[in-house]
Design a protein around this motif. Structure first.
Motif, PDB file in Angstrom:
ATOM      1  N   MET A  38      -5.677   1.213   4.380  1.00  0.00           N
ATOM      2  CA  MET A  38      -4.402   1.372   3.679  1.00  0.00           C
ATOM      3  C   MET A  38      -3.229   0.985   4.567  1.00  0.00           C
ATOM      4  O   MET A  38      -2.247   0.395   4.091  1.00  0.00           O
ATOM      5  CB  MET A  38      -4.233   2.819   3.206  1.00  0.00           C
ATOM      6  N   LEU A  39      -3.310   1.318   5.848  1.00  0.00           N
ATOM      7  CA  LEU A  39      -2.239   0.945   6.765  1.00  0.00           C
ATOM      8  C   LEU A  39      -2.069  -0.569   6.802  1.00  0.00           C
ATOM      9  O   LEU A  39      -0.945  -1.098   6.800  1.00  0.00           O
ATOM     10  CB  LEU A  39      -2.528   1.480   8.168  1.00  0.00           C
ATOM     11  N   GLU A  40      -3.173  -1.257   6.816  1.00  0.00           N
ATOM     12  CA  GLU A  40      -3.122  -2.718   6.831  1.00  0.00           C
ATOM     13  C   GLU A  40      -2.654  -3.259   5.485  1.00  0.00           C
ATOM     14  O   GLU A  40      -1.856  -4.201   5.417  1.00  0.00           O
ATOM     15  CB  GLU A  40      -4.503  -3.278   7.168  1.00  0.00           C
ATOM     16  N   GLN A  41      -3.153  -2.667   4.408  1.00  0.00           N
ATOM     17  CA  GLN A  41      -2.834  -3.146   3.067  1.00  0.00           C
ATOM     18  C   GLN A  41      -1.359  -2.958   2.720  1.00  0.00           C
ATOM     19  O   GLN A  41      -0.733  -3.857   2.152  1.00  0.00           O
ATOM     20  CB  GLN A  41      -3.701  -2.428   2.039  1.00  0.00           C
ATOM     21  N   TYR A  42      -0.790  -1.793   3.074  1.00  0.00           N
ATOM     22  CA  TYR A  42       0.568  -1.480   2.637  1.00  0.00           C
ATOM     23  C   TYR A  42       1.623  -1.739   3.698  1.00  0.00           C
ATOM     24  O   TYR A  42       2.819  -1.699   3.411  1.00  0.00           O
ATOM     25  CB  TYR A  42       0.634  -0.025   2.164  1.00  0.00           C
ATOM     26  N   GLY A  43       1.208  -1.966   4.915  1.00  0.00           N
ATOM     27  CA  GLY A  43       2.151  -2.319   5.966  1.00  0.00           C
ATOM     28  C   GLY A  43       3.190  -1.264   6.258  1.00  0.00           C
ATOM     29  O   GLY A  43       4.372  -1.585   6.462  1.00  0.00           O
ATOM     30  N   VAL A  44       2.779   0.006   6.262  1.00  0.00           N
ATOM     31  CA  VAL A  44       3.698   1.103   6.557  1.00  0.00           C
ATOM     32  C   VAL A  44       3.185   1.868   7.773  1.00  0.00           C
ATOM     33  O   VAL A  44       2.071   1.644   8.242  1.00  0.00           O
ATOM     34  CB  VAL A  44       3.829   2.069   5.359  1.00  0.00           C
ATOM     35  N   SER A  45       4.009   2.772   8.274  1.00  0.00           N
ATOM     36  CA  SER A  45       3.592   3.580   9.413  1.00  0.00           C
ATOM     37  C   SER A  45       2.569   4.622   8.965  1.00  0.00           C
ATOM     38  O   SER A  45       2.493   4.984   7.778  1.00  0.00           O
ATOM     39  CB  SER A  45       4.798   4.288  10.037  1.00  0.00           C
ATOM     40  N   ARG A  46       1.801   5.136   9.921  1.00  0.00           N
ATOM     41  CA  ARG A  46       0.825   6.182   9.604  1.00  0.00           C
ATOM     42  C   ARG A  46       1.525   7.415   9.030  1.00  0.00           C
ATOM     43  O   ARG A  46       1.035   8.052   8.110  1.00  0.00           O
ATOM     44  CB  ARG A  46       0.031   6.548  10.865  1.00  0.00           C
ATOM     45  N   GLU A  47       2.704   7.730   9.574  1.00  0.00           N
ATOM     46  CA  GLU A  47       3.458   8.887   9.099  1.00  0.00           C
ATOM     47  C   GLU A  47       3.856   8.721   7.636  1.00  0.00           C
ATOM     48  O   GLU A  47       3.713   9.648   6.820  1.00  0.00           O
ATOM     49  CB  GLU A  47       4.706   9.097   9.953  1.00  0.00           C
ATOM     50  N   SER A  48       4.356   7.529   7.277  1.00  0.00           N
ATOM     51  CA  SER A  48       4.775   7.281   5.889  1.00  0.00           C
ATOM     52  C   SER A  48       3.584   7.295   4.940  1.00  0.00           C
ATOM     53  O   SER A  48       3.671   7.817   3.822  1.00  0.00           O
ATOM     54  CB  SER A  48       5.501   5.934   5.784  1.00  0.00           C
ATOM     55  N   LEU A  49       2.465   6.728   5.383  1.00  0.00           N
ATOM     56  CA  LEU A  49       1.272   6.708   4.540  1.00  0.00           C
ATOM     57  C   LEU A  49       0.787   8.139   4.279  1.00  0.00           C
ATOM     58  O   LEU A  49       0.503   8.510   3.135  1.00  0.00           O
ATOM     59  CB  LEU A  49       0.159   5.887   5.195  1.00  0.00           C
ATOM     60  N   ARG A  50       0.710   8.921   5.324  1.00  0.00           N
ATOM     61  CA  ARG A  50       0.213  10.297   5.162  1.00  0.00           C
ATOM     62  C   ARG A  50       1.156  11.127   4.313  1.00  0.00           C
ATOM     63  O   ARG A  50       0.708  11.957   3.509  1.00  0.00           O
ATOM     64  CB  ARG A  50       0.009  10.934   6.534  1.00  0.00           C
ATOM     65  N   GLU A  51       2.462  10.908   4.477  1.00  0.00           N
ATOM     66  CA  GLU A  51       3.422  11.636   3.648  1.00  0.00           C
ATOM     67  C   GLU A  51       3.284  11.210   2.185  1.00  0.00           C
ATOM     68  O   GLU A  51       3.337  12.042   1.273  1.00  0.00           O
ATOM     69  CB  GLU A  51       4.850  11.391   4.130  1.00  0.00           C
ATOM     70  N   GLY A  52       3.080   9.922   1.965  1.00  0.00           N
ATOM     71  CA  GLY A  52       2.894   9.426   0.604  1.00  0.00           C
ATOM     72  C   GLY A  52       1.646  10.007  -0.043  1.00  0.00           C
ATOM     73  O   GLY A  52       1.659  10.391  -1.221  1.00  0.00           O
ATOM     74  N   LEU A  53       0.567  10.099   0.727  1.00  0.00           N
ATOM     75  CA  LEU A  53      -0.671  10.683   0.210  1.00  0.00           C
ATOM     76  C   LEU A  53      -0.491  12.171  -0.090  1.00  0.00           C
ATOM     77  O   LEU A  53      -1.027  12.680  -1.077  1.00  0.00           O
ATOM     78  CB  LEU A  53      -1.811  10.471   1.207  1.00  0.00           C
ATOM     79  N   ARG A  54       0.276  12.851   0.752  1.00  0.00           N
ATOM     80  CA  ARG A  54       0.535  14.278   0.497  1.00  0.00           C
ATOM     81  C   ARG A  54       1.334  14.459  -0.789  1.00  0.00           C
ATOM     82  O   ARG A  54       1.102  15.406  -1.555  1.00  0.00           O
ATOM     83  CB  ARG A  54       1.263  14.916   1.681  1.00  0.00           C
ATOM     84  N   LEU A  55       2.295  13.561  -1.029  1.00  0.00           N
ATOM     85  CA  LEU A  55       3.070  13.622  -2.272  1.00  0.00           C
ATOM     86  C   LEU A  55       2.148  13.500  -3.483  1.00  0.00           C
ATOM     87  O   LEU A  55       2.277  14.242  -4.464  1.00  0.00           O
ATOM     88  CB  LEU A  55       4.114  12.506  -2.306  1.00  0.00           C
ATOM     89  N   LEU A  56       1.222  12.582  -3.404  1.00  0.00           N
ATOM     90  CA  LEU A  56       0.288  12.373  -4.511  1.00  0.00           C
ATOM     91  C   LEU A  56      -0.673  13.544  -4.659  1.00  0.00           C
ATOM     92  O   LEU A  56      -1.027  13.926  -5.773  1.00  0.00           O
ATOM     93  CB  LEU A  56      -0.492  11.074  -4.309  1.00  0.00           C
ATOM     94  N   GLU A  57      -1.075  14.125  -3.531  1.00  0.00           N
ATOM     95  CA  GLU A  57      -2.003  15.255  -3.581  1.00  0.00           C
ATOM     96  C   GLU A  57      -1.328  16.468  -4.231  1.00  0.00           C
ATOM     97  O   GLU A  57      -1.942  17.147  -5.069  1.00  0.00           O
ATOM     98  CB  GLU A  57      -2.481  15.610  -2.178  1.00  0.00           C
ATOM     99  N   VAL A  58      -0.090  16.741  -3.855  1.00  0.00           N
ATOM    100  CA  VAL A  58       0.637  17.883  -4.417  1.00  0.00           C
ATOM    101  C   VAL A  58       0.780  17.728  -5.931  1.00  0.00           C
ATOM    102  O   VAL A  58       0.718  18.714  -6.684  1.00  0.00           O
ATOM    103  CB  VAL A  58       2.027  18.011  -3.755  1.00  0.00           C
ATOM    104  N   GLN A  59       0.945  16.499  -6.399  1.00  0.00           N
ATOM    105  CA  GLN A  59       1.137  16.255  -7.819  1.00  0.00           C
ATOM    106  C   GLN A  59      -0.178  16.022  -8.565  1.00  0.00           C
ATOM    107  O   GLN A  59      -0.167  15.714  -9.767  1.00  0.00           O
ATOM    108  CB  GLN A  59       2.075  15.063  -8.014  1.00  0.00           C
ATOM    109  N   GLY A  60      -1.302  16.175  -7.870  1.00  0.00           N
ATOM    110  CA  GLY A  60      -2.599  16.079  -8.516  1.00  0.00           C
ATOM    111  C   GLY A  60      -3.083  14.674  -8.789  1.00  0.00           C
ATOM    112  O   GLY A  60      -4.120  14.486  -9.437  1.00  0.00           O
TER     113      GLY A  60
END
Length: 242
Positions: A38-60
């Motif tokens: 995902m880091l390679e695919q989306y070209g974002v930092s690890r911090e941003s990717l993990r925060e984005g995944l947490r946002l999705l997890e909280v919202q189910g």
């Protein structure tokens, strides 16, 4: 102005992941790519990717399996997740349980009327078939009972012919159901609810929109009366997800 606020990197990647899930037709339970991919695919930092995944997890939208072989997994589109998030907004706005009950009765009645107006009679019959007979609850668990109850209202909503209305209007009932499950045992209402479901299902199946709306209003009016008498929550207090 919040409408014009630029999206954060984490929000952008979360939105992109949802778009990829939708465009790829991934079903619930499907594993998503690894963090490295995902880091390679989306070209974002690890911090941003993990925060984005947490946002999705909280919202189910996804679940994250921990440990070896774990990772993000596609979640189910469930009105309960939207209800959980919506309750936070209602709470901050000071919306009360009385307002929630009023919105719930109107919303489900509107969906029932729309369901009965669905022009596809065969579809109406197919969706209502399992609710057109009495069920012996036996020793059913609380979880199975709640799923059966939610399944009926979900089937009605899906017949309404508008996915935005079907999904968003179900959230009121999800909040109420969650409260009843936490503060009382909703199986106490089983006899009444199942009988009501049967009559509403018949009205929907037979294409009688006014009758379906009236029956749903009466059905939920009884549930609201039960909540008012049994739930230890002040009805003029702000809504919470307990």
């Amino acid at each position: 102005m919040s409408l014009l606020r630029p999206l954060k990197a984490a929000e952008i990647v979360a939105r992109t992941i949802v778009g990829d899930i939708q465009s790829s037709g991934l079903s619930p339970g499907t594993s998503l790519p690894s963090e490295a991919a995902m880091l390679e695919q989306y070209g974002v930092s690890r911090e941003s990717l993990r925060e984005g995944l947490r946002l999705l997890e909280v919202q189910g939208m996804i679940t994250i399996r921990r440990g070896p072989g774990g990772g993000p997994i596609v979640g189910a589109v469930d009105a309960a997740h939207l209800g959980r998030v919506s309750a936070l907004f209602y709470n901050m706005a000071g919306a009360t349980y009385e307002e929630l009950f009023e919105a719930w009765v109107w919303a489900e009645s509107e969906l029932a009327e729309r369901a009965a107006r669905n022009p596809d009679g065969e579809l109406r019959a197919a969706r209502m078939e399992s609710f057109l007979c009495e069920h012996d609850g036996g020793d059913e668990t609380l979880g199975s009972y709640l799923e059966e109850h939610a399944g009926f209202h979900r089937a009605v909503a899906e017949l309404a012919g508008n996915r935005v209305l079907a999904f968003s209007l179900q959230t009121y009932g999800q909040i109420v159901t969650h409260h009843v499950a936490v503060l009382d045992d909703p199986r106490n209402l089983r006899g009444v609810l199942i009988d009501d479901h049967l009559h509403i299902a018949r009205a929907v199946c037979n294409g009688r929109p006014r009758r379906a709306r009236e029956l749903m209003q009466t059905h939920l009016g009884g549930v609201v009366d039960y909540c008012r008498s049994r739930l230890a929550v002040p009805l003029d207090s702000p809504i919470e997800w307990l």
